[in-house]
Design a protein around this motif. Sequence first.
Motif, PDB file in Angstrom:
ATOM      1  N   LEU A 101      83.950  63.368  -8.363  1.00  0.00           N
ATOM      2  CA  LEU A 101      84.983  62.324  -8.089  1.00  0.00           C
ATOM      3  C   LEU A 101      84.183  61.028  -7.871  1.00  0.00           C
ATOM      4  O   LEU A 101      83.010  61.249  -7.305  1.00  0.00           O
ATOM      5  CB  LEU A 101      85.940  62.627  -6.624  1.00  0.00           C
ATOM      6  N   ILE A 102      84.856  59.760  -7.722  1.00  0.00           N
ATOM      7  CA  ILE A 102      84.164  58.690  -7.486  1.00  0.00           C
ATOM      8  C   ILE A 102      83.331  58.628  -6.123  1.00  0.00           C
ATOM      9  O   ILE A 102      82.312  58.218  -6.126  1.00  0.00           O
ATOM     10  CB  ILE A 102      84.962  57.475  -7.473  1.00  0.00           C
ATOM     11  N   SER A 222      82.355  52.900 -12.239  1.00  0.00           N
ATOM     12  CA  SER A 222      83.177  53.944 -12.290  1.00  0.00           C
ATOM     13  C   SER A 222      84.697  53.799 -12.022  1.00  0.00           C
ATOM     14  O   SER A 222      85.502  54.589 -12.716  1.00  0.00           O
ATOM     15  CB  SER A 222      82.564  54.930 -11.055  1.00  0.00           C
ATOM     16  N   MET A 223      85.088  52.841 -11.525  1.00  0.00           N
ATOM     17  CA  MET A 223      86.598  52.472 -11.201  1.00  0.00           C
ATOM     18  C   MET A 223      86.825  52.068 -12.533  1.00  0.00           C
ATOM     19  O   MET A 223      88.308  52.247 -12.845  1.00  0.00           O
ATOM     20  CB  MET A 223      86.597  51.715 -10.131  1.00  0.00           C
ATOM     21  N   PHE A 225      85.843  52.747 -15.576  1.00  0.00           N
ATOM     22  CA  PHE A 225      85.927  53.909 -16.303  1.00  0.00           C
ATOM     23  C   PHE A 225      87.321  54.943 -16.334  1.00  0.00           C
ATOM     24  O   PHE A 225      87.705  55.302 -17.150  1.00  0.00           O
ATOM     25  CB  PHE A 225      84.731  54.641 -16.490  1.00  0.00           C
ATOM     26  N   SER A 226      87.404  55.045 -14.839  1.00  0.00           N
ATOM     27  CA  SER A 226      88.486  55.839 -14.610  1.00  0.00           C
ATOM     28  C   SER A 226      89.887  55.030 -14.965  1.00  0.00           C
ATOM     29  O   SER A 226      90.877  55.697 -15.338  1.00  0.00           O
ATOM     30  CB  SER A 226      88.439  56.076 -13.057  1.00  0.00           C
ATOM     31  N   GLN A 227      90.082  53.879 -14.873  1.00  0.00           N
ATOM     32  CA  GLN A 227      91.320  53.385 -15.243  1.00  0.00           C
ATOM     33  C   GLN A 227      91.393  53.396 -16.571  1.00  0.00           C
ATOM     34  O   GLN A 227      92.590  53.298 -17.196  1.00  0.00           O
ATOM     35  CB  GLN A 227      91.186  51.694 -14.870  1.00  0.00           C
ATOM     36  N   GLU A 228      90.527  53.004 -17.345  1.00  0.00           N
ATOM     37  CA  GLU A 228      90.460  53.183 -18.957  1.00  0.00           C
ATOM     38  C   GLU A 228      90.851  54.530 -19.208  1.00  0.00           C
ATOM     39  O   GLU A 228      91.526  54.658 -19.999  1.00  0.00           O
ATOM     40  CB  GLU A 228      88.917  52.767 -19.486  1.00  0.00           C
ATOM     41  N   ALA A 229      90.521  55.561 -18.647  1.00  0.00           N
ATOM     42  CA  ALA A 229      90.506  57.080 -19.029  1.00  0.00           C
ATOM     43  C   ALA A 229      92.245  57.076 -18.777  1.00  0.00           C
ATOM     44  O   ALA A 229      93.017  57.949 -19.275  1.00  0.00           O
ATOM     45  CB  ALA A 229      89.864  57.810 -18.193  1.00  0.00           C
ATOM     46  N   GLU A 230      92.736  56.509 -17.702  1.00  0.00           N
ATOM     47  CA  GLU A 230      94.157  56.741 -17.501  1.00  0.00           C
ATOM     48  C   GLU A 230      95.110  55.960 -18.516  1.00  0.00           C
ATOM     49  O   GLU A 230      96.010  56.461 -18.874  1.00  0.00           O
ATOM     50  CB  GLU A 230      94.615  56.040 -15.970  1.00  0.00           C
TER      51      GLU A 230
END
Length: 230
Positions: A101-102, A222-223, A225-230
């Motif tokens: 996790l982040i 990291s945030m 990347f996680s938003q793009e993954a969503e």
Amino acid sequence: MTTQTSLHITDLILQASPVVQAVMLILLIASLYSWYLIAKLSMGFRKAAAQDEHFQKMFWSGAEIDTLFNNAQLNSKRNGLEDIFYEGYAEFNKLKKRHALITQKIDGTERILRVGLSRDQSLLEHGLGHLASIGSVAPYIGLFGTVWGIMNAFIGLAAVEQVTLATVAPGIAEALIATAIGLFAAIPAVLAFNNFTSKGEAIYSDRALFAEEMVALLQRQSMGFSQEAE
């Protein structure tokens, strides 16, 4: 006809008692060692400041973090800020591969950065403790030699029927030389210790600030990347 007692420093040192001479020798060795430490620490702090400044310029010039990491990995002699960055980013990549996790990635990176900061600071300030010891102990060692020399001088005067300044002065003078040498060894050590302590705190503050900025940058990435993954 009166005889004049020589009060040249070299003569007084040679005529001193074995204990006082041993004290003078110890203090002379301590003084030489402190100057060696001063020269070594001075070069180390100057080199560390220059290397940190150079690495920060590269880091904030827009270079890719992965490129900087690869360059640091190839540099077997990395130290200072580059080494701290390398250890922190290596831990970040390790946690990233484990799909942590982040918060786990950031906490792990911060922990490694703190360890790196402490380790590199200890290496940078190696020898400061010896300077502090010389600065605090040397005057007392010199005072011990002075007390011992004056005591022997008065014991020797007990066998003299007529005491004059000429008979008292040499013994006291040779005893006081020990205190003078002790101060000569202690004063530069104390001044150097205070100076290097101040420089060490400044370098540590700059490195700690860089570590915080690096963590913030990794957190933003990291945030993102996680938003793009969503």
